[in-house]
Design a protein around this motif. Structure first.
Motif, PDB file in Angstrom:
ATOM      1  N   TRP A  77     -11.712   0.699   5.802  1.00 33.14           N
ATOM      2  CA  TRP A  77     -11.012   0.408   4.555  1.00 33.14           C
ATOM      3  C   TRP A  77     -11.959   0.248   3.376  1.00 33.14           C
ATOM      4  O   TRP A  77     -11.612   0.610   2.247  1.00 33.14           O
ATOM      5  CB  TRP A  77     -10.114  -0.822   4.718  1.00 33.14           C
ATOM      6  CG  TRP A  77      -8.881  -0.506   5.525  1.00 33.14           C
ATOM      7  CD1 TRP A  77      -8.622  -0.839   6.822  1.00 33.14           C
ATOM      8  CD2 TRP A  77      -7.743   0.245   5.077  1.00 33.14           C
ATOM      9  NE1 TRP A  77      -7.402  -0.359   7.217  1.00 33.14           N
ATOM     10  CE2 TRP A  77      -6.834   0.315   6.171  1.00 33.14           C
ATOM     11  CE3 TRP A  77      -7.397   0.860   3.880  1.00 33.14           C
ATOM     12  CZ2 TRP A  77      -5.607   0.976   6.069  1.00 33.14           C
ATOM     13  CZ3 TRP A  77      -6.169   1.516   3.788  1.00 33.14           C
ATOM     14  CH2 TRP A  77      -5.302   1.569   4.871  1.00 33.14           C
ATOM     15  N   GLN A 113     -12.392  -1.596  11.614  1.00 32.91           N
ATOM     16  CA  GLN A 113     -11.322  -1.379  10.647  1.00 32.91           C
ATOM     17  C   GLN A 113     -11.757  -1.782   9.232  1.00 32.91           C
ATOM     18  O   GLN A 113     -11.405  -1.131   8.247  1.00 32.91           O
ATOM     19  CB  GLN A 113     -10.079  -2.177  11.051  1.00 32.91           C
ATOM     20  CG  GLN A 113      -9.242  -1.525  12.135  1.00 32.91           C
ATOM     21  CD  GLN A 113      -8.680  -0.182  11.679  1.00 32.91           C
ATOM     22  OE1 GLN A 113      -8.111  -0.050  10.598  1.00 32.91           O
ATOM     23  NE2 GLN A 113      -8.847   0.827  12.522  1.00 32.91           N
ATOM     24  N   GLU A 149      -6.743  -1.390  -0.749  1.00 34.76           N
ATOM     25  CA  GLU A 149      -7.655  -0.971   0.326  1.00 34.76           C
ATOM     26  C   GLU A 149      -8.805  -1.966   0.476  1.00 34.76           C
ATOM     27  O   GLU A 149      -9.214  -2.307   1.593  1.00 34.76           O
ATOM     28  CB  GLU A 149      -8.185   0.433   0.023  1.00 34.76           C
ATOM     29  CG  GLU A 149      -7.117   1.507   0.204  1.00 34.76           C
ATOM     30  CD  GLU A 149      -7.459   2.826  -0.477  1.00 34.76           C
ATOM     31  OE1 GLU A 149      -6.778   3.840  -0.205  1.00 34.76           O
ATOM     32  OE2 GLU A 149      -8.389   2.852  -1.313  1.00 34.76           O
ATOM     33  N   ALA A 181      -9.699  -4.333   3.701  1.00 35.69           N
ATOM     34  CA  ALA A 181     -11.053  -4.446   4.262  1.00 35.69           C
ATOM     35  C   ALA A 181     -11.444  -5.910   4.405  1.00 35.69           C
ATOM     36  O   ALA A 181     -12.001  -6.320   5.436  1.00 35.69           O
ATOM     37  CB  ALA A 181     -12.051  -3.711   3.360  1.00 35.69           C
ATOM     38  N   ARG A 212     -12.723   3.715   2.405  1.00 37.39           N
ATOM     39  CA  ARG A 212     -11.548   4.357   1.814  1.00 37.39           C
ATOM     40  C   ARG A 212     -11.347   3.882   0.373  1.00 37.39           C
ATOM     41  O   ARG A 212     -10.993   4.678  -0.508  1.00 37.39           O
ATOM     42  CB  ARG A 212     -10.311   4.049   2.660  1.00 37.39           C
ATOM     43  CG  ARG A 212      -9.091   4.871   2.279  1.00 37.39           C
ATOM     44  CD  ARG A 212      -7.957   4.655   3.272  1.00 37.39           C
ATOM     45  NE  ARG A 212      -8.269   5.204   4.585  1.00 37.39           N
ATOM     46  CZ  ARG A 212      -7.475   5.095   5.638  1.00 37.39           C
ATOM     47  NH1 ARG A 212      -6.317   4.436   5.531  1.00 37.39           N
ATOM     48  NH2 ARG A 212      -7.823   5.620   6.789  1.00 37.39           N
ATOM     49  N   SER A 213     -11.568   2.597   0.121  1.00 38.53           N
ATOM     50  CA  SER A 213     -11.398   2.072  -1.244  1.00 38.53           C
ATOM     51  C   SER A 213     -12.390   2.733  -2.190  1.00 38.53           C
ATOM     52  O   SER A 213     -12.024   3.102  -3.327  1.00 38.53           O
ATOM     53  CB  SER A 213     -11.580   0.546  -1.266  1.00 38.53           C
ATOM     54  OG  SER A 213     -12.931   0.176  -1.042  1.00 38.53           O
ATOM     55  N   TYR A 264       0.841  -1.207   0.000  1.00 38.48           N
ATOM     56  CA  TYR A 264       0.000   0.000   0.000  1.00 38.48           C
ATOM     57  C   TYR A 264       0.875   1.255   0.000  1.00 38.48           C
ATOM     58  O   TYR A 264       0.643   2.199  -0.752  1.00 38.48           O
ATOM     59  CB  TYR A 264      -0.911  -0.023   1.227  1.00 38.48           C
ATOM     60  CG  TYR A 264      -1.895   1.128   1.286  1.00 38.48           C
ATOM     61  CD1 TYR A 264      -2.908   1.253   0.342  1.00 38.48           C
ATOM     62  CD2 TYR A 264      -1.798   2.090   2.293  1.00 38.48           C
ATOM     63  CE1 TYR A 264      -3.815   2.305   0.403  1.00 38.48           C
ATOM     64  CE2 TYR A 264      -2.694   3.138   2.367  1.00 38.48           C
ATOM     65  CZ  TYR A 264      -3.698   3.236   1.412  1.00 38.48           C
ATOM     66  OH  TYR A 264      -4.603   4.286   1.474  1.00 38.48           O
TER      67      TYR A 264
END
Length: 807
Positions: free
Chosen positions: A382, A378, A363, A367, A385-386, A349
């Motif tokens: 993710w 968490q 991402e 996840a 975020r992706s 990443y």
């Protein structure tokens, strides 16, 4: 026999090389080198260097070094010949992963070039750019290619100019500047063709395929890769042939054809190994690893990914190394302890900073890792975020046609997050999330959506169903399982459906039966019954007889007319159209803009275009078009209709009459649908006298004429389109009219019958004239045909036309 002119021979061979006859040119250069070895050492050297240049384009790096490191030959220490030898050896060593030797040779070429003010300065810049590109230093590579381009133009070197335009497009592609990349590659293609630089044309064709691939248009990408691979094979550029072959495999992979993908990968790997192309070997090994991972063959995937990392390290290709290590990290998630997975994912990443296309995949991988580890907080961070990374990149694409397929890149991200939400018993949030991914380009074009959507937006599906006094069926098809949300004024329910492949198999078989003109009802067609039982019956208790139903399909369901599904009843089987009034829609959000009580007493006026002159086109005259025109005209008063037929029905007339003034727009003409380029779908009209080649009204032109029409009817074949884009659904003529602002559009899913269509349209407009809404009028017209004793009772005749709701 006269004395051979070496200059003429040299120019002849170089011409063969530049025009793409690489195998012929290489053999000619070798023969000339040997002929002049004893006659003229200077010319023998020139032919040797020309042969080395040809071998470089063929990807034969070892052969280049063998040729130019021949200890029996005396090489000059200065001048253009020394520069060219250093460049060719430097590129060969770089391709073999020998970076230290490569750097030394290119530095020497730069020193010699600067000392002599050589005209090869453009070639030196070009070679330096290729090295920076291989090391993923994209900004430096772009700057160097621009310097090379400037030098090429200064020296009137057309081949180098075409090559630099090509490479600038490729760098823009690697930088994920898609609009810029496509523009540069189109310019490179045009310029290369003008100077007959066949290998540049081939490379531009393949790079355009890469652009389409990254934009999510895998079918168009595959078409480009196959054409480029064929061209590379014909002109003898083996290394390029390897690239387009494995890229074609990647397209097959994305399209779900893993068998064909594997065949392409294995052929490419064999060829890459034969020429020791370690950079290409790494890419292919990574793709094979992903394929095995997809199939659940984790041991085979690990072997391939380990080989990919090794090859990437040998070649020094940082991008290839990141891709290979990402596959290793995905594999680690599936290990019993999975302890290293998080560390490995975070390492790749960080390495992928500045590469959103790779980052959103990592991402999503993070996840999934946290989902497996049951760290819900968490995992959700993710997943979000992706999607945000994907949305940020999508917003950078400004060209609407390029943006249309782009959601294919984010489709899995949305599905993965939706599955997470469903597993967390947050089904309503999952529905809203998936709906946010639907009809994005259409909504943006209509001005109902300007920025990236978010889950925080207020959308109440039940309120929308209540406003429309309807039931909404929202489908989401997936590779492992599919979902149906049924929404009424008071309830939203989620139903689990079979996987996409199983459903689509029955859709395709049923469609073939309909198009064979089978009598599905009398034959009690098994696929028609299966589809109703599988994709509608689970929600049957929420759909009362007489209900209005809005279908929001997905994937292969876009090509299915749900009215034809066979529903069991008390004592008899029947088509579902007998129980409900159906309309197709693109998203729940766009349905919220539909006016459920649009007045039937508005000033009705008609724009009728059709019955064109077919002379000069490849399309036959529609024998029953005059009758259809006359039948429709009689439902409107003369002062309320504008009719353009025969010579007046030219494409330019559509814009001239200002289509935004009309409540109803109707086309009676042939229609064409393009699968690879849906906005090239067109209504076939008359050719003008001044421009006999212009007789098509294209979808891409239609979107530029705003509409307020209550109904647009495309009485032609395939008006609905042939291509369903992820998130956007069917794109073609119907989509274009919706994009222009039409409230409703009627388009055909398949080739319509010229004899029965006028009957259907007459009944449709009779219903509209009597005050029915478009959905009711179309259903009534279809039922009349379906209940007849003649051939029109078969769904091939009455079910082709489908109603699409706009906003």
């Amino acid at each position: 026999m006269g004395i051979e002119d070496p200059a003429a021979t040299f120019e002849h061979i170089r011409s063969d090389f530049l025009h793409g006859s690489l195998d012929v040119a290489q053999a000619e250069a070798e023969e000339a080198r040997e002929r002049f070895a004893s006659r003229d050492a200077n010319w023998s050297m020139k032919f040797r260097l020309l042969e080395g240049e040809i071998l470089t384009y063929q990807g034969r790096r070892t052969d280049v070094l063998h040729l130019l490191d021949d200890k029996t030959v005396s090489y000059p220490d200065t001048g253009d010949a020394a520069i060219q030898r250093d460049l060719l050896c430097g590129l060969a060593h770089a391709g073999l992963g020998q970076s230290q030797q490569s750097d030394q040779e290119l530095r020497q070429a730069r020193v010699l070039c600067d000392l002599s003010n050589s005209h090869l300065d453009g070639e030196v810049f070009n070679a330096e750019a290729r090295i920076q590109l291989n090391r993923n230093n994209l900004t430096a590579a772009s700057d160097l290619y621009r310097k090379s381009l400037q030098a090429a133009r200064g020296h009137a070197d057309a081949f180098l100019e075409a090559s630099d335009l090509l490479n600038l497009g490729y760098v823009a592609l690697q930088m994920e500047h898609y609009d810029e990349a496509v523009a540069l590659l189109q310019e490179a293609t045009k310029f290369a063709r003008s100077v007959q630089a066949r290998q540049v044309t081939e490379a531009a064709m393949g790079d355009m395929g890469d652009a389409f691939y990254r934009l999510g248009d895998y079918e168009k990408a595959l078409s480009n890769f196959q054409a480029a691979e064929k061209e590379a094979r014909e002109i003898g550029t083996t290394s390029a042939q390897v690239v387009w072959l494995w890229e074609a495999g990647s397209s097959y992979y994305k399209l779900g054809d893993l068998k064909e993908a594997k065949t392409c990968y294995e052929r490419a790997l064999k060829s890459a190994t034969a020429i020791n192309a370690t950079d290409q070997i790494s890419d292919i090994e990574t793709q094979l690893a992903l394929l095995y991972f997809q199939e659940g063959q984790f041991d085979s995937a690990k072997i391939q990914s380990d080989e990919a990392v090794r090859a990437a390290n040998l070649s020094g290709d940082k991008g290839a190394e990141i891709d290979a290590k990402f596959v290793q990290a995905l594999l680690a998630i599936h290990q019993p302890n999975g302890q290293d997975a998080e560390r490995m994912l975070m390492e790749v990443y960080e390495s992928a900073e500045g590469a959103p296309y790779v980052r959103w995949q990592i991402e999503d991988g993070l996840a999934k890792y946290f989902t497996v580890r049951q760290n819900q907080k968490q995992a959700e961070i993710w997943y979000r975020r992706s999607i945000q990374t994907f949305e940020d990149k999508r917003n950078e694409v400004t060209d609407e046609e390029l943006k249309l397929p782009f959601f294919a890149n984010g489709n899995d991200l949305y599905r993965d997050y939706a599955s997470f939400l469903i597993a967390s018993h947050r089904e309503d949030e999952a529905l809203k999330l998936l709906d946010l991914g639907r009809a994005r380009t259409l909504a943006e074009g209509l001005g109902t959506r300007k920025n990236s959507p978010t889950l925080r937006e207020v959308m109440n599906p039940q309120a929308i169903a209540r406003k429309l006094n309807a039931v909404i069926l929202f489908y989401s098809l997936g590779s492992e399982k599919s979902y149906l949300w049924a929404i009424t004024a008071t309830h939203t329910s989620l139903f689990l459906l079979p996987k996409e492949q199983e459903i689509e198999s029955h859709v395709q078989t049923y469609q073939k039966a309909i198009l064979r003109s089978s009598d599905a009802l009398r034959e009690a067609n098994v696929d028609g019954r299966y589809l109703y039982d599988t994709i509608v019956a689970p929600a049957a208790s929420m759909i009362p007889d007489g209900a209005k139903v809005f279908i929001i399909p997905d994937g292969g369901l876009n090509g299915l007319n749900f009215e034809t599904l066979l529903k069991p009843g008390v004592g008899k089987l029947h088509y579902w159209i007998e129980d409900v009034t159906l309309t197709n829609a693109n998203s729940i959000r766009l349905l919220s803009k539909v006016d459920s009580v649009s007045s039937s007493n508005e000033a009705d006026n008609l724009l009728l275009i059709g019955n064109p002159v077919s002379s000069g086109t490849e399309y036959e005259s529609l024998r029953n078009a005059p009758a259809e025109v006359d039948e429709i005209k009689r439902h409107f008063t003369v002062d309320r209709e504008t009719v353009l037929t025969q010579a007046e029905a030219v494409p330019s007339a559509y814009g001239t009459v200002r289509p935004d003034r009309f409540e109803y727009i109707h086309f009676v003409a042939h229609g064409t649908a393009s699968r690879l380029s849906p906005l090239d779908s067109a209504v076939v009209l008359s050719a003008s006298t001044a421009h006999p080649e212009e007789y098509k009204l294209y979808a891409r032109e239609i979107v530029h004429h705003p509409l307020h029409a209550r109904l647009v009817t495309i009485s032609s074949c395939y008006g609905s389109g042939l291509r369903a884009y992820a998130g956007e659904e069917l794109v073609g003529l119907s989509w274009a009219f919706l994009r222009a602002g039409a409230h409703n559009v009627i388009g055909a899913l398949w080739e319509v019958n010229d004899a029965s269509t006028p009957q259907l349209m007459d009944r449709l407009y009779g219903g509209l004239e009597s005050g029915s809404k478009p959905d009711e009028a179309l259903r009534t017209a279809k039922l009349a045909m379906m209940r007849s004793d003649g051939v029109t009772r078969k769904p091939m005749y009455w079910a082709a036309f489908q109603l699409y709701a706009g906003s």
